[in-house]
Enzyme design. Sequence first.
Site, PDB file in Angstrom:
ATOM      1  N   LEU A  78     -29.521  13.931  68.314  1.00 56.05           N
ATOM      2  CA  LEU A  78     -31.161  13.122  68.448  1.00 56.05           C
ATOM      3  C   LEU A  78     -31.998  12.581  67.422  1.00 56.05           C
ATOM      4  CD1 LEU A  78     -30.888  15.368  72.389  1.00 56.05           C
ATOM      5  CD2 LEU A  78     -29.904  13.338  71.489  1.00 56.05           C
ATOM      6  N   SER A  79     -32.733  13.280  68.252  1.00 57.31           N
ATOM      7  CA  SER A  79     -33.715  12.563  66.949  1.00 57.31           C
ATOM      8  C   SER A  79     -34.164  12.700  65.562  1.00 57.31           C
ATOM      9  CB  SER A  79     -35.348  13.074  67.532  1.00 57.31           C
ATOM     10  OG  SER A  79     -35.798  12.961  68.017  1.00 57.31           O
ATOM     11  N   MET A  80     -33.274  13.001  65.094  1.00 61.70           N
ATOM     12  CA  MET A  80     -32.984  13.893  63.357  1.00 61.70           C
ATOM     13  C   MET A  80     -31.907  12.192  63.278  1.00 61.70           C
ATOM     14  SD  MET A  80     -33.829  16.140  62.340  1.00 61.70           S
ATOM     15  CE  MET A  80     -32.989  16.318  60.800  1.00 61.70           C
ATOM     16  N   THR A  81     -32.093  11.096  64.212  1.00 59.39           N
ATOM     17  CA  THR A  81     -31.833  10.586  63.568  1.00 59.39           C
ATOM     18  C   THR A  81     -33.008   8.973  62.782  1.00 59.39           C
ATOM     19  OG1 THR A  81     -30.009   9.954  65.644  1.00 59.39           O
ATOM     20  CG2 THR A  81     -30.649   7.943  63.733  1.00 59.39           C
TER      21      THR A  81
END
Length: 208
Positions: free
Chosen positions: A38-41
Amino acid sequence: AGVVALTSHRGRVRIGAFGVQDLESGVPMDRDTIFRILSMTKPVTAVATLLLVEDGTLRLEDPVERWLPELADRRVLRALDAPLDDTVPAARPITILDLLTFRAGYGAVMAPPGTYPIQRAMQEAGVEPGPRIFDGTPDEFVARVATLPLLHQPGERWHYHTGSELLGVLLERATDSTLDVLFAERIFAPLGMSDTGFHVPRAKLDRL
């Protein structure tokens, strides 16, 4: 449900897989289980940006309008609760550093949905920060964002999320590539991250 953990201490490395991948199926967690990140992109996008800075393709101080001309000549809300037409000119262009640090003037407003006119406008344009994936093209995303005024002057305040999405489009245009190919060639392949990407192939779904 489960966890895969790695510890390293004084040269000793231990890896363990515990629990299950899915509570309903009971499939056990394994060392090669694939997780959604998820937000680790966002940090992956930041790494790609800095690689392009390192090789001279980009400079942090570059105005983004060179690659995102839709974001030239921005207007800025006079106040967060102001009507969308109550704006002033942007004091300066948005830079790559602004996108990288989430200070471009776009992003999440930390208030209940619909509290401010700008939140309603973001929702109507389909570009409000959140878990829903934009269903158009990258070009359409930037075009819709460009219809909105900035929340604040470039560089002035931090707002989560949207800077990274705009940066992704900028990276595609600057390299004449797609983000998945850019990430794979410049980051994932050199690091041996063979299971990392935007989609999981059908053959690997049992590990997700």
